[in-house]
Enzyme design. Structure first.
Site, short mmCIF file in Angstrom:
data_model
loop_
_atom_site.label_atom_id
_atom_site.label_comp_id
_atom_site.label_asym_id
_atom_site.label_seq_id
_atom_site.Cartn_x
_atom_site.Cartn_y
_atom_site.Cartn_z
N CYS A 253 18.88 8.04 59.24
CA CYS A 253 18.67 6.59 59.14
C CYS A 253 18.44 6.07 57.72
O CYS A 253 19.24 5.28 57.22
CB CYS A 253 17.48 6.20 60.01
SG CYS A 253 17.79 6.53 61.76
N1 LIG Z 1 18.07 10.09 65.14
C1 LIG Z 1 17.31 9.04 65.01
O1 LIG Z 1 16.12 9.17 64.74
C2 LIG Z 1 17.85 7.62 65.23
C3 LIG Z 1 16.94 6.60 65.37
C4 LIG Z 1 17.39 5.31 65.61
C5 LIG Z 1 18.77 5.07 65.63
N2 LIG Z 1 19.65 6.10 65.45
C6 LIG Z 1 21.08 5.78 65.51
O2 LIG Z 1 21.59 6.16 66.79
C7 LIG Z 1 22.94 6.63 66.67
C8 LIG Z 1 23.04 8.04 67.20
O3 LIG Z 1 22.23 8.88 66.39
P1 LIG Z 1 21.74 10.31 66.88
O4 LIG Z 1 20.66 10.70 65.92
O5 LIG Z 1 21.47 10.32 68.31
O6 LIG Z 1 23.06 11.18 66.57
P2 LIG Z 1 23.31 12.71 66.98
O7 LIG Z 1 24.23 13.25 65.94
O8 LIG Z 1 22.02 13.40 67.24
O9 LIG Z 1 24.08 12.61 68.37
C9 LIG Z 1 25.29 12.00 68.54
C10 LIG Z 1 26.02 12.68 69.68
O10 LIG Z 1 27.19 11.93 69.94
C11 LIG Z 1 28.21 12.83 70.27
N3 LIG Z 1 29.50 12.16 70.11
C12 LIG Z 1 30.20 11.91 68.99
N4 LIG Z 1 31.31 11.24 69.28
C13 LIG Z 1 31.31 11.05 70.62
C14 LIG Z 1 32.19 10.43 71.51
N5 LIG Z 1 33.31 9.82 71.09
N6 LIG Z 1 31.89 10.45 72.82
C15 LIG Z 1 30.76 11.06 73.25
N7 LIG Z 1 29.89 11.67 72.45
C16 LIG Z 1 30.16 11.65 71.15
C17 LIG Z 1 27.98 14.02 69.39
O11 LIG Z 1 28.60 15.20 69.90
C18 LIG Z 1 26.45 14.10 69.38
O12 LIG Z 1 25.96 14.96 70.40
C19 LIG Z 1 23.30 6.46 65.22
O13 LIG Z 1 23.86 5.20 65.02
C20 LIG Z 1 21.95 6.50 64.53
O14 LIG Z 1 21.97 5.84 63.28
C21 LIG Z 1 19.22 7.38 65.27
#
Ligand SMILES: NC(=O)c1ccc[n+]([C@@H]2O[C@H](COP(=O)([O-])OP(=O)(O)OC[C@H]3O[C@@H](n4cnc5c(N)ncnc54)[C@H](O)[C@@H]3O)[C@@H](O)[C@H]2O)c1
Length: 396
Positions: A253
């Site tokens: 983030c």
């Molecule tokens: N990690 C955090 O603390 C956090 C907090 C708030 C917001 N976010 C936001 O949330 C979003 C997701 O982040 P995250 O940390 O969960 O990411 P992550 O990398 O942990 O998980 C994303 C998942 O999406 C999957 N993926 C990718 N393309 C895909 C598709 N086309 N169809 C289905 N699955 C698919 C990946 O295989 C992965 O398992 C981002 O925009 C991030 O900025 C993250």
């Protein structure tokens, strides 16, 4: 409700479990087939969700993971929770969001509420998602995720949640969905407000961390303790909010989201100068750390046995994305040191495994996890602490 969550990472799995916990029937769709197998076997890959909770939901038929996109059809609610990284030019990479929209467009044949939780710039739901799904008239809402992995005080249930929709019925449906497992919903007038609030929250942190990082360098040069100054300033009961200096910023983030804001700012002709400067300061922190370590170790670290302790980007999580530990290690090696690292939570990283702390001439503490062997760190000849948690040693 029958709910599909696209992406089973930190955000997607957290929401999936929150929804399954109140009895929704949840399918977690992910393109990573190994992850799907692991989740269906009841093995969680993120802190804050235990294997036993996950296995319980699987056994009760409330949660199933799948790599088959046909599961999306027939769901009442579809949540997008996919990565939103930066490309090589540090501009937004929305390819995962586009792929999710494409999946919905291809596979979902009946109207649903489509929610985007992925962090992105204002206009993403309206212009980048809804416009790509034209066959069926869905409802669209934005509810940016605020999950803070490893935070035991604030979780999905008690963290206030913003909701903005393209239509009043989208907002009403999103309120019905989130209201079933979140305590505090805040409706805003548009998805753009929700999207902009999320990236401003993280920009606020990025800029303030950069400010305190620069301040730490000033106080060190002045020969006063920056941490003591910050503690003193924090006694003011209003108008001040403490931030801690450190070796840089990591995770998905803080190093990434502000550049989404800078991108849209540039598009509308407003230079996002604070974001640019904050990026420069934070990205330069690893070289500042190494400069201080070299000076503190007597002017050279050539040939020294060094251990970098804690390589994830923050305490008590195993997440190494964008961790400043990578640059710290690389820069120490460039100075000729023999560098290993120790992190019980991370285990293996960049093709290397965690090594013991003991036996090193120099220890650099980048991230501190609960239960780390502080005595072993202190037994190293010279210790540099980036966390401010170990008394009586050198550090930021
Ligand atoms: N990690 C955090 O603390 C956090 C907090 C708030 C917001 N976010 C936001 O949330 C979003 C997701 O982040 P995250 O940390 O969960 O990411 P992550 O990398 O942990 O998980 C994303 C998942 O999406 C999957 N993926 C990718 N393309 C895909 C598709 N086309 N169809 C289905 N699955 C698919 C990946 O295989 C992965 O398992 C981002 O925009 C991030 O900025 C993250």
């Amino acid at each position: 409700m029958r709910v599909a969550i696209i992406g089973q990472g930190y955000v997607g799995l957290t929401i999936a479990v929150g929804a399954a916990g109140v009895g929704h029937s949840v399918v977690g769709f992910d393109v990573n087939a190994d992850l799907v197998t692991q989740l269906n076997a009841g093995r969680s890959h993120i802190e804050g969700i235990s294997d036993s909770d996950l296995a319980g939901f699987v056994a009760a038929g409330l949660y199933a993971a799948s790599a088959d996109a046909s599961v999306l059809d027939g769901c009442e609610v579809i949540v997008i929770a996919v990565p939103t990284p930066l490309d090589e030019t540090r501009n937004p990479d929305l390819s995962y969001v586009y792929a999710a929209a494409e999946l919905i467009s291809t596979h979902v044949k009946s109207p649903a509420l489509v929610i985007n939780e992925s962090t992105s710039y204002p206009g993403t739901l309206r212009k980048e998602i809804a416009t790509r799904i034209i066959e069926i008239e869905h409802l669209y809402a934005s509810s940016p995720e605020r999950v803070d992995p490893g935070n035991n005080q604030w979780g999905t249930k008690n963290t206030p949640r913003l909701i903005g929709g393209l239509t009043p019925s989208a907002v009403a449906k999103a309120v019905q969905f989130y209201g079933s497992f979140c305590d505090n919903l805040i409706e805003v007038s548009s998805p753009e407000v929700a999207e902009a609030a999320k990236i401003f929250e993280n920009t606020f942190r990025q800029v303030n961390i950069a400010l305190v990082n620069e301040f730490a360098q000033i106080t060190d040069a002045l020969g006063i303790s920056g941490r003591e100054v910050l503690d003193a300033a924090a006694t003011k009961p209003y108008g001040f909010m403490p931030f801690n200096p450190g070796p840089g910023v990591g995770g998905h983030c803080i190093p990434v989201d502000p550049s989404y804001l800078a991108h849209v700012a540039n598009e509308v002709g407003v230079p996002a100068t604070f974001i640019k400067r904050a990026n420069e300061v934070n990205l330069a922190m690893p070289s500042y750390v190494v400069k201080r370590v070299v000076a503190g170790a007597g002017g050279s670290i050539k040939g020294k046995k060094m251990v970098v302790v804690g390589v994830s980007y923050k305490s008590n999580v195993a997440d190494t994305r964008e961790t400043p530990a990578a640059a710290v290690i690389d820069l120490l090696r460039e100075q000729g040191a023999m560098v290993t690292w120790h992190d019980d939570l991370v285990g293996t990283w960049r093709g290397e495994s965690s090594s013991p702390i003991s036996g090193a001439d120099i220890a650099v503490l980048v991230t501190i996890h609960d239960g780390v062997d502080v005595a072993a760190i202190k037994a190293c000849g010279y210790v540099f602490d980036c966390t401010g948690q170990i008394a009586g040693v050198d550090g930021i």
